[in-house]
Design an enzyme around this catalytic site. Structure first.
Site, PDB file in Angstrom:
ATOM      1  N   ASP A  20       0.872  -1.177   0.000  1.00 39.92           N
ATOM      2  CA  ASP A  20       0.000   0.000   0.000  1.00 39.92           C
ATOM      3  C   ASP A  20       0.903   1.218   0.000  1.00 39.92           C
ATOM      4  O   ASP A  20       2.122   1.104   0.207  1.00 39.92           O
ATOM      5  CB  ASP A  20      -0.881  -0.012   1.269  1.00 39.92           C
ATOM      6  CG  ASP A  20      -1.746   1.239   1.376  1.00 39.92           C
ATOM      7  OD1 ASP A  20      -2.395   1.593   0.373  1.00 39.92           O
ATOM      8  OD2 ASP A  20      -1.768   1.879   2.441  1.00 39.92           O
ATOM      9  N   SER A  21       0.307   2.392  -0.175  1.00 33.97           N
ATOM     10  CA  SER A  21       1.093   3.622  -0.102  1.00 33.97           C
ATOM     11  C   SER A  21       1.588   3.859   1.332  1.00 33.97           C
ATOM     12  O   SER A  21       2.493   4.647   1.538  1.00 33.97           O
ATOM     13  CB  SER A  21       0.246   4.798  -0.562  1.00 33.97           C
ATOM     14  OG  SER A  21      -0.974   4.826   0.152  1.00 33.97           O
ATOM     15  N   CYS A  83      -4.001  -1.072  -1.986  1.00 33.30           N
ATOM     16  CA  CYS A  83      -4.301   0.359  -2.100  1.00 33.30           C
ATOM     17  C   CYS A  83      -5.310   0.562  -3.237  1.00 33.30           C
ATOM     18  O   CYS A  83      -5.086   0.090  -4.354  1.00 33.30           O
ATOM     19  CB  CYS A  83      -2.994   1.084  -2.410  1.00 33.30           C
ATOM     20  SG  CYS A  83      -3.160   2.827  -2.744  1.00 33.30           S
ATOM     21  N   CYS A 194     -11.422   3.376  -0.375  1.00 36.02           N
ATOM     22  CA  CYS A 194     -10.112   3.846   0.072  1.00 36.02           C
ATOM     23  C   CYS A 194      -9.773   3.087   1.346  1.00 36.02           C
ATOM     24  O   CYS A 194     -10.646   2.871   2.200  1.00 36.02           O
ATOM     25  CB  CYS A 194     -10.174   5.344   0.348  1.00 36.02           C
ATOM     26  SG  CYS A 194      -8.666   5.996   1.087  1.00 36.02           S
ATOM     27  N   HIS A 196      -8.426   3.863   3.985  1.00 39.72           N
ATOM     28  CA  HIS A 196      -8.607   4.548   5.271  1.00 39.72           C
ATOM     29  C   HIS A 196     -10.061   4.615   5.735  1.00 39.72           C
ATOM     30  O   HIS A 196     -10.325   4.793   6.917  1.00 39.72           O
ATOM     31  CB  HIS A 196      -8.070   5.976   5.187  1.00 39.72           C
ATOM     32  CG  HIS A 196      -6.584   6.067   5.103  1.00 39.72           C
ATOM     33  ND1 HIS A 196      -5.852   5.396   4.153  1.00 39.72           N
ATOM     34  CD2 HIS A 196      -5.692   6.759   5.853  1.00 39.72           C
ATOM     35  CE1 HIS A 196      -4.563   5.683   4.320  1.00 39.72           C
ATOM     36  NE2 HIS A 196      -4.442   6.501   5.341  1.00 39.72           N
TER      37      HIS A 196
HETATM   38  N1  DGL Z   1      -4.149   3.842   0.205  1.00 34.52           N
HETATM   39  C1  DGL Z   1      -4.806   4.910  -0.512  1.00 34.52           C
HETATM   40  C2  DGL Z   1      -6.081   4.358  -1.167  1.00 34.52           C
HETATM   41  O1  DGL Z   1      -6.624   3.348  -0.771  1.00 34.52           O
HETATM   42  C3  DGL Z   1      -5.144   6.068   0.402  1.00 34.52           C
HETATM   43  C4  DGL Z   1      -3.931   6.836   0.871  1.00 34.52           C
HETATM   44  C5  DGL Z   1      -3.185   7.502  -0.261  1.00 34.52           C
HETATM   45  O2  DGL Z   1      -3.714   8.446  -0.891  1.00 34.52           O
HETATM   46  O3  DGL Z   1      -2.063   7.085  -0.515  1.00 34.52           O
HETATM   47  O4  DGL Z   1      -6.552   4.942  -2.100  1.00 34.52           O
END
Ligand code: DGL
Length: 286
Positions: A20-21, A83, A194, A196
């Protein structure tokens, strides 16, 4: 040895790679833990490049390729792109470049939403990049052309969650501002597109009302990973006990560890920064 799908087979003992990011993908890891309890896992959070949600397809694809190459070094049998933004913008390219199976979170989330909707009106919330890509809409339309899709980017949700603002007046107000248009479209299902957003479930549910079903892509993604491993005969046997997950980041391991425990809802023993020999350990395990 080549599998039935043309994938090179590695052993059942090889780990699953997840990237993931940053910390958000830990919501996917949480589901993978419950769906696949015997699997060894290597998790990579690209914290040096966070957030992905505001970046271009070209940049996100470049980061994603590097992330998969890093995981490949562990002999991963499959990789999960945990992600939503990276899945939306780079999954096709990753599948072309690598010979082992790579799955994202978009198709599983869309599938789950289609199963949930009764009136065929589905909402999607995500980062600007995810919403701009139209990935969920395309996936939903592949399943049923007649479905009506309504999307809204909610860029402030990610920083709120990262700051631990999961409730309160400000978050409520922002949630109302973002979600009011979706309410007006009379959707009965909302995809939390997303990583989060599952942490904002309470406030999103309060804003949307109990009649709207909230879909968390992470759950269905973990199920898809399980059935893929079963199909490829790569699932670790039940009697095997899982070794500690190896966590790597590209920056700020201690911050990842502290915030990550909130996402994962369990302690993280240690996190290593890639290219650095320093490993950050949980105080209780020092
Ligand atoms: N992990 C990203 C997503 O699910 C959210 C955080 C980011 O913008 O890197 O889109």
């Amino acid at each position: 040895m080549s599998g039935t799908n043309g994938y090179k087979k590695s052993g059942v003992d090889q780990p699953i790679g997840i990237f993931d990011s940053g910390i958000g993908g830990l919501t996917v890891l949480r589901e993978v833990y419950s769906e696949l309890p015997a699997e060894d896992i290597v998790y990579f959070g690209d914290t040096a490049h966070l957030p992905y949600g505001t970046k271009s397809k070209e940049t996100i694809t470049k980061f994603s390729i590097d992330n998969v190459k890093f995981l490949q070094g562990f002999g991963t049998k499959i990789v999960i792109v945990a992600c939503n933004t990276a899945s939306s913008l780079s999954l096709d390219e990753l599948k072309k470049r690598f010979s082992f199976p790579i799955i994202g979170v978009i198709d599983p989330g869309a599938k789950q939403a289609m199963q949930a909707t009764k009136n065929g009106r589905i909402g999607i919330i995500g980062t600007k990049a995810t919403i701009g890509s139209g990935s969920y809409e395309a996936s939903l339309k592949r399943l049923d052309k007649s479905v009506k899709v309504f999307s809204e980017a909610c860029p402030l949700f990610v920083p709120f969650v990262e700051e631990g603002w999961l409730d309160g007046e400000v978050v409520s107000k922002v949630a109302e501002t973002y979600l009011e248009p979706l309410k007006n479209f009379k959707i009965d299902t909302l995809i939390l597109g997303c990583t989060h957003y599952p942490l904002l479930t309470r406030i999103i549910r309060k804003t949307m009302g109990d009649s709207v079903r909230l879909v968390n892509s992470a759950e269905e993604t973990a199920k898809e990973a399980r059935s893929l491993l079963e199909r490829l005969k790569l699932k670790a046997p039940k009697e095997k006990s899982r070794t500690d997950t190896r966590f790597y980041v590209s920056d700020e391991p201690e911050q990842f560890r502290t915030f990550g425990e909130r996402f994962l809802a369990r302690p993280i023993q240690s996190v290593a920064k890639v290219g650095d020999t320093r490993i950050v350990r949980n105080r209780s395990s020092r």
